[in-house]
Design an enzyme around this catalytic site. Structure first.
Site, PDB file in Angstrom:
ATOM      1  N   GLY A  97       2.548  22.798  10.121  1.00  0.00           N
ATOM      2  CA  GLY A  97       1.704  22.072   9.186  1.00  0.00           C
ATOM      3  C   GLY A  97       2.239  20.714   8.779  1.00  0.00           C
ATOM      4  O   GLY A  97       1.608  19.995   8.012  1.00  0.00           O
ATOM      5  N   HIS A  98       3.393  20.300   9.304  1.00  0.00           N
ATOM      6  CA  HIS A  98       4.020  19.037   8.847  1.00  0.00           C
ATOM      7  C   HIS A  98       4.590  18.261  10.014  1.00  0.00           C
ATOM      8  O   HIS A  98       5.798  18.275  10.215  1.00  0.00           O
ATOM      9  CB  HIS A  98       5.146  19.364   7.861  1.00  0.00           C
ATOM     10  CG  HIS A  98       5.571  18.215   7.000  1.00  0.00           C
ATOM     11  ND1 HIS A  98       6.561  17.332   7.356  1.00  0.00           N
ATOM     12  CD2 HIS A  98       5.142  17.814   5.802  1.00  0.00           C
ATOM     13  CE1 HIS A  98       6.741  16.446   6.401  1.00  0.00           C
ATOM     14  NE2 HIS A  98       5.892  16.725   5.444  1.00  0.00           N
ATOM     15  N   PHE A  99       3.965  17.604  10.752  1.00  0.00           N
ATOM     16  CA  PHE A  99       2.528  17.435  10.938  1.00  0.00           C
ATOM     17  C   PHE A  99       2.232  17.850  12.358  1.00  0.00           C
ATOM     18  O   PHE A  99       2.997  17.452  13.242  1.00  0.00           O
ATOM     19  CB  PHE A  99       2.149  15.983  10.711  1.00  0.00           C
ATOM     20  CG  PHE A  99       2.511  15.492   9.317  1.00  0.00           C
ATOM     21  CD1 PHE A  99       1.683  15.785   8.240  1.00  0.00           C
ATOM     22  CD2 PHE A  99       3.665  14.775   9.076  1.00  0.00           C
ATOM     23  CE1 PHE A  99       1.994  15.329   6.966  1.00  0.00           C
ATOM     24  CE2 PHE A  99       3.988  14.324   7.799  1.00  0.00           C
ATOM     25  CZ  PHE A  99       3.152  14.591   6.746  1.00  0.00           C
TER      26      PHE A  99
END
Length: 149
Positions: A49-51
């Protein structure tokens, strides 16, 4: 001075996957400094999720890895397991600066030096580098409290 491997680190710190952020201690001097290593891989759970299209290690996790290196130095200095004998807590972060992103494939080198110990608060000067290039530096404050057995 011997290299401290991840199994020995697990005996010093209470952290476990996915939050144990040190792979090895490559150098240290009791009551002075520690130098730790973190291999950053694309399989780290935070990269999902990052990124997703351009993975970058979150700055707070770089600071956490630096704090874990401080924990190992405290454990070595006190001759106690922070995983079994007490609890080790962040007290503060000052002067944190991020200079370059940390990405999959990087080998993060974390160096933490004791600046001061006063009334149970340990202050450290810490830095994280990749290939000799500064990624992050900060002054970290932590405290160790023994648990009642």
């Amino acid at each position: 001075m011997e290299i401290i491997d991840v199994n020995q680190i697990r005996n010093m710190l209470p952290h476990r996957y996915p939050f144990l952020l040190l792979d090895r201690i490559v150098d240290y001097e009791i009551d002075v400094y520690v130098k730790a290593l973190k291999n950053v891989t694309v399989n780290e759970p935070f990269f999902e999720g990052h990124f997703p299209s351009q993975p970058v290690m979150p700055g707070v996790l770089i600071l956490e890895a630096m704090a874990q290196s401080c924990g190992v130095l405290t454990s070595i200095t006190l001759g106690k397991s922070l995983a079994k004998d007490g609890i080790y807590l962040f007290v503060g972060i000052d002067k944190a600066r991020f200079k370059r992103p940390v990405v999959p494939g990087d080998q993060l080198i974390l160096k933490s030096t004791i600046s001061r110990k006063l009334r149970g608060i340990w202050k450290f000067s810490s830095e994280a580098t990749v290939d000799g290039e500064l990624c992050c530096n900060a002054d970290l404050m932590c405290t160790y409290q023994e648990t009642d057995k």
